[in-house]
Design an enzyme around this catalytic site. Structure first.
Site, short mmCIF file in Angstrom:
data_model
loop_
_atom_site.label_atom_id
_atom_site.label_comp_id
_atom_site.label_asym_id
_atom_site.label_seq_id
_atom_site.Cartn_x
_atom_site.Cartn_y
_atom_site.Cartn_z
N SER A 10 0.85 -1.19 0.00
CA SER A 10 0.00 0.00 0.00
C SER A 10 0.88 1.24 0.00
CB SER A 10 -0.89 0.01 1.25
OG SER A 10 -1.45 1.30 1.40
N HIS A 35 -1.46 -1.36 -4.10
CA HIS A 35 -2.69 -0.92 -3.44
C HIS A 35 -2.63 0.60 -3.24
CE1 HIS A 35 -6.19 -1.55 -0.79
NE2 HIS A 35 -5.64 -0.68 0.03
N ASP A 37 -4.60 3.87 -1.70
CA ASP A 37 -5.62 4.28 -0.73
C ASP A 37 -6.09 5.71 -0.98
OD1 ASP A 37 -5.90 2.03 1.07
OD2 ASP A 37 -3.85 2.44 1.70
N MET A 39 -8.55 8.66 0.20
CA MET A 39 -9.33 9.05 1.39
C MET A 39 -9.87 10.46 1.22
SD MET A 39 -6.74 7.75 4.33
CE MET A 39 -6.16 6.06 4.38
N HIS A 68 -8.41 1.55 -3.63
CA HIS A 68 -9.30 1.41 -2.47
C HIS A 68 -9.91 2.78 -2.18
CE1 HIS A 68 -9.45 0.32 2.14
NE2 HIS A 68 -10.65 0.53 1.63
N MET A 70 -11.89 5.09 -0.15
CA MET A 70 -12.50 5.38 1.16
C MET A 70 -13.16 6.74 1.07
SD MET A 70 -9.41 3.85 3.45
CE MET A 70 -8.31 3.83 2.05
N MET A 139 -11.45 -5.08 6.15
CA MET A 139 -10.65 -4.10 6.89
C MET A 139 -10.31 -4.69 8.26
SD MET A 139 -10.16 -1.69 4.79
CE MET A 139 -9.05 -0.89 5.96
N ASP A 177 -6.74 -5.94 4.91
CA ASP A 177 -6.08 -4.63 4.86
C ASP A 177 -6.04 -3.98 6.24
OD1 ASP A 177 -5.06 -2.22 3.99
OD2 ASP A 177 -6.88 -1.55 2.97
C1 DX5 Z 1 -6.00 1.98 5.96
C2 DX5 Z 1 -5.63 1.66 4.52
C3 DX5 Z 1 -4.57 0.64 4.43
C4 DX5 Z 1 -3.23 1.10 4.96
C5 DX5 Z 1 -2.56 -0.10 5.57
O1 DX5 Z 1 -7.14 2.77 5.97
O2 DX5 Z 1 -6.75 1.18 3.82
O3 DX5 Z 1 -4.41 0.17 3.08
O4 DX5 Z 1 -2.40 1.65 3.99
O5 DX5 Z 1 -1.46 0.31 6.28
P1 DX5 Z 1 -0.71 -0.65 7.30
O6 DX5 Z 1 -0.32 -1.88 6.55
O7 DX5 Z 1 0.46 0.16 7.75
O8 DX5 Z 1 -1.67 -0.96 8.42
ZN ZN Z 2 -6.41 0.20 1.81
#
Ligand code: DX5
Ligand code: ZN
Length: 226
Positions: A10, A35, A37, A39, A68, A70, A139, A177
């Site tokens: 990620s 991956h 993310d 947000m 992903h 969010m 999650m 994740d």
């Molecule tokens: C959290 C993200 C994850 C995050 C994971 O909201 O969706 O993908 O990057 O990070 P680690 O592996 O450090 O928990």
């Molecule tokens: Zn993620």
């Protein structure tokens, strides 16, 4: 080729001043997916980045980009992410009042479609859309930040989702994740996950990307997807 557990670094944990370089290092280390993310500061408390970074990632690797989302009501942004080079787009069931339509929209853009479930959301939340899914993200932290501790209470749900996938007869990736590292990866795989998403276990100032990917792979060595 024997199927194996796939690793999806990620980039949230990457050094953004060297993003292309870090993605290439993950690619060379044998990562299977990247991956990404996204947000929005609303669905989750944190802001990260949008389609521009997906586009930059797309120029850095040929690996599939596992985006992903969010974000609340993501529909109006799906085309931007598809145009930027997303291979799959995963939306949160908690953020999509018209989940069925959203998944159809993702598929009509030529991307794989996925649903992510927050820790409190039961496996049954996907039962009426399973025929539209290519992936599910469990999650194992409350989304919004990297580097949080793994929540083992999501493991029974992961096993339940694996059973639902098997019963569906569909090929659906089961990704986990949050807080995935060498100490937690094996339990995830034993519960039925076949994709390990990992941020801080891959991108760190304490070890190289290659070392991170290798350690993660070794921690689940000899384990085949269920
Ligand atoms: C959290 C993200 C994850 C995050 C994971 O909201 O969706 O993908 O990057 O990070 P680690 O592996 O450090 O928990
Ligand atoms: Zn993620």
């Amino acid at each position: 080729m024997t199927a194996q557990i796939r690793i999806a670094p990620s980039i949230l944990a990457a050094d953004f001043a060297r993003l292309g370089e870090q993605i290439k290092a993950a690619d060379q280390a044998g990562a299977d997916l990247i991956h990404v993310d996204v947000m929005d500061g609303r669905f989750v408390p944190n802001l990260s980045f949008g389609a521009l970074v997906v586009e930059a990632a797309r120029r850095s690797t040929q690996l599939p980009l596992d985006v992903h989302l969010m974000i609340l009501e993501p529909d109006h942004l799906l085309k931007d992410f598809a145009d930027a080079g997303a291979s799959s787009m995963t939306v949160h069931v908690e953020a999509c009042p018209h989940l069925h339509r959203t998944l159809q929209n993702i598929r009509s853009l030529g991307c794989k479609a996925g649903v992510a479930l927050n820790p409190h959301t039961p496996a049954s939340a996907i039962s009426e859309v399973i025929h539209l899914l290519d992936e599910i993200i469990v999650m194992s932290v409350n989304p919004g930040f990297g580097g949080q501790s793994f929540l083992p209470e999501v493991l029974p749900k992961t096993a339940q989702l694996r059973q639902m996938i098997t019963a569906s007869g569909r090929e659906i990736a089961l990704e986990i994740d949050g807080g995935v590292h060498t100490g937690t990866a094996l339990q995830c795989v034993e519960a039925g996950a076949d994709v390990l998403i990992a941020g801080s276990a891959v991108f760190s100032s304490k070890f190289s990307v290659a070392e991170g990917v290798k350690a993660l792979r070794e921690s689940v060595a000899n384990k085949k997807p269920v």
